[in-house]
Design an enzyme around this catalytic site. Structure first.
Site, mmCIF file in Angstrom:
data_model
loop_
_atom_site.group_PDB
_atom_site.id
_atom_site.type_symbol
_atom_site.label_atom_id
_atom_site.label_comp_id
_atom_site.label_asym_id
_atom_site.label_seq_id
_atom_site.Cartn_x
_atom_site.Cartn_y
_atom_site.Cartn_z
ATOM 1 N N TYR A 463 0.791 -1.232 0.000
ATOM 2 C CA TYR A 463 0.000 0.000 0.000
ATOM 3 C C TYR A 463 0.825 1.286 0.000
ATOM 4 C CZ TYR A 463 -2.535 -3.805 2.330
ATOM 5 O OH TYR A 463 -3.027 -5.035 2.687
ATOM 6 N N HIS A 464 1.883 1.349 -0.796
ATOM 7 C CA HIS A 464 2.715 2.547 -0.826
ATOM 8 C C HIS A 464 2.989 3.030 -2.251
ATOM 9 C CE1 HIS A 464 4.413 0.799 3.179
ATOM 10 N NE2 HIS A 464 3.300 1.476 3.382
#
Length: 528
Positions: A463-464
């Site tokens: 999730y980056h």
């Protein structure tokens, strides 16, 4: 009011920071946000973030990924005030000193570590107090965990049993080592960027927050951004910006809005029948993300968080405790502990990050696994693979077409392979073996082909996503080092999309730092 000094698109990590700071400085600001206020129990209670929440999460998916054996990846993104800081694991990590010094070496003048540290400190209210590396009176609360699971402490001890160092401050003098994460919480509640920067200004005449809107396009006149057109239901409205617009819609939606406005790869825009205002191939390109593999072990130890009747009853009691006292195990970020270490030769900084979860995690938590256990994420901190974000259609309400191109570069799977091997070694240390763990996905660790196949079958994002509107010194870059869009006037970008290279760690704190810096850049221009 239909005209403001500044219009900010997106109330996420960067957008809340820039809108709040600009309003504090005396500018009139209109903040446009697609989602809601994110003030409910499911957002403010840390331990409830694992419950899927479509009101606060876009829940995007990728196109099929060749590097993941054709699988479609999951891309959760925050929707509503606070953005992804309202749905993330609250882990407070800035990245490595080397990351920012590297940005400067790439031509991003003013973005070396010593340049950005004051803005991290300005944003931060660390409960440990002010120091050389930390702020003590900023709006973003950063706290120690007081109720971490015994297994999380055992994970740190297991790493030290391998002679890996303990680290009690990943944002201090060094990043290397293993320890319990600090989290963006205040008094046991999630402290999102909107709670830090927007809520204190509620009622201010300088800040007009408009939620539940869909931005259709930027309004452009003679090479200048003069406003934003958005829709509410079937009605369309335009808000004007005297001084400029700050675009903070995130790594996926920021390039989408630019492309819908005619700013992006010319051929792609023509394919969608969009008039080209500025042909900029870098818009939506250079997508970078941390590819991540989750190892998982089953245990019978009821100290762990488990999907059992007893485990569910325990969490229900913990929720009651949290509502009464803001204490107990519902303060968990789940990713309670972790570490940074170098697994490949010649790496300039740690190249793997671990997140330890005292529960069995499958499919981003969307698939429940019965029983007790623990999981260990290993992610590649500086991936070489590059992907794209493109329009799926001309309809602004449609999600963009996301292609991270995971594991396209063989260097990424080589690094991840070594990270998974070290995960297994840590789990094999006495401190974690005390939980009598049983590997849920056993594999011959000495067989590269077998290990790679397992990784391609199970790995996904942590999730980056960053990089789709990269900052740089050249006209080919999307923004300059003052975060201004190249080629048009009066537009700044303030979110993770501007990162020329992904940082070596979680991206929420850096996104807030970017918002802090952007507010200063905008004020400098408007105050002339």
């Amino acid at each position: 009011m239909g005209e403001f000094d500044v219009v900010v698109i997106g109330g996420g990590s960067g957008g809340s920071a820039v809108a709040g700071r600009l309003a504090q400085s005396g500018k009139t600001v209109c903040l446009l946000e697609a989602g809601g206020r994110n003030t409910g129990l499911r957002v403010t209670t840390p331990g409830l973030f694992a419950v899927p929440n479509p009101k606060a999460n876009y829940m995007y998916e990728t196109v099929p990924q060749k590097g993941l054996n054709g699988r479609v990846g999951y891309q959760p993104r925050g929707k509503g005030l606070g953005g992804s800081s309202a749905i993330n694991a609250m882990v407070y990590i800035r990245g490595n000193r080397w990351d920012y010094d590297n940005w400067a070496s790439l031509g991003c003048e003013g973005w070396a570590y010593d340049d950005v540290l004051p803005y991290f400190r300005k944003a931060e209210h660390n409960t440990r107090g002010q120091s050389e590396y930390h702020g003590g009176d900023g709006p973003l609360w950063v706290s120690d965990q007081h109720y971490a699971n015994p297994a999380s402490h055992a994970f740190v001890e297991a790493a030290t049993q391998l002679q890996l160092p303990r680290n009690d401050d990943f944002n201090g003098a060094r990043q290397e080592g293993f320890g319990i994460f600090q989290v963006t919480q205040k008094d046991g509640e999630r402290w999102s960027s909107s709670r830090a920067y927007i809520d204190p200004l509620r009622g201010s005449k300088n800040l007009d927050v408009r939620i539940g809107v869909t931005v259709q396009k930027l309004e452009i006149d003679d090479g200048r951004i003069i406003g934003v057109t958005y829709s509410v239901g079937k009605r369309s409205r335009t808000v004007k910006a005297r001084g400029g617009v700050v675009l903070s819609a995130g790594t996926f939606n920021t390039p989408q809005i630019l492309m819908l406005s005619g700013i992006g790869p010319g051929e792609h825009l023509r394919d969608h029948g969009i008039e080209i205002v500025a042909d900029k191939p870098a818009v939506g390109s250079d997508l970078q993300d941390h590819i991540d593999y989750v190892s998982s072990w089953r245990s019978e130890d009821a100290q762990l968080i488990g999907s059992t009747f007893a485990g569910t009853l325990r969490m229900a009691k913990a929720l009651i405790e949290h509502r009464r006292k803001r204490t107990g195990i519902m303060t968990t970020p789940y990713a309670e502990a972790g570490g940074f270490w170098t697994v490949m030769p010649d790496a300039p900084a740690p190249d793997i990050q671990w997140h330890f979860v005292p529960a069995m995690l499958e499919d981003h938590g969307r698939t429940k696994v019965k029983g007790y256990g623990f999981s260990l994420h290993a992610c590649v901190l500086r991936p070489e693979s590059r992907g794209t974000v493109r329009l799926a259609s001309r309809d602004a309400s449609d999600g963009p077409r996301i292609d991270p191109n995971f594991l396209a570069d063989d260097r990424d799977i080589a690094t991840l392979r070594e990270g998974v091997r070290l995960s297994q070694r840590i789990a094999g240390s006495p401190a974690l073996q005390a939980f009598d763990p049983r590997d849920r996905h056993p594999v011959d660790l000495d067989d590269n082909a077998q290990l790679d196949e397992m990784i391609r079958n199970r790995a996904d994002t942590v999730y980056h996503p960053v990089g789709t509107c990269r900052m740089g010194p050249d006209e080919s870059d999307v923004v300059d080092p003052q975060l201004k869009l190249r080629g048009l006037e009066n537009l700044w970008i303030a979110d993770a999309s501007i990162m020329p290279r992904i940082v070596s760690g979680n991206t929420n704190a850096p996104s807030i730092m970017i918002g802090e810096r952007c507010a200063e850049f905008v004020n400098t221009v408007l105050d002339r």
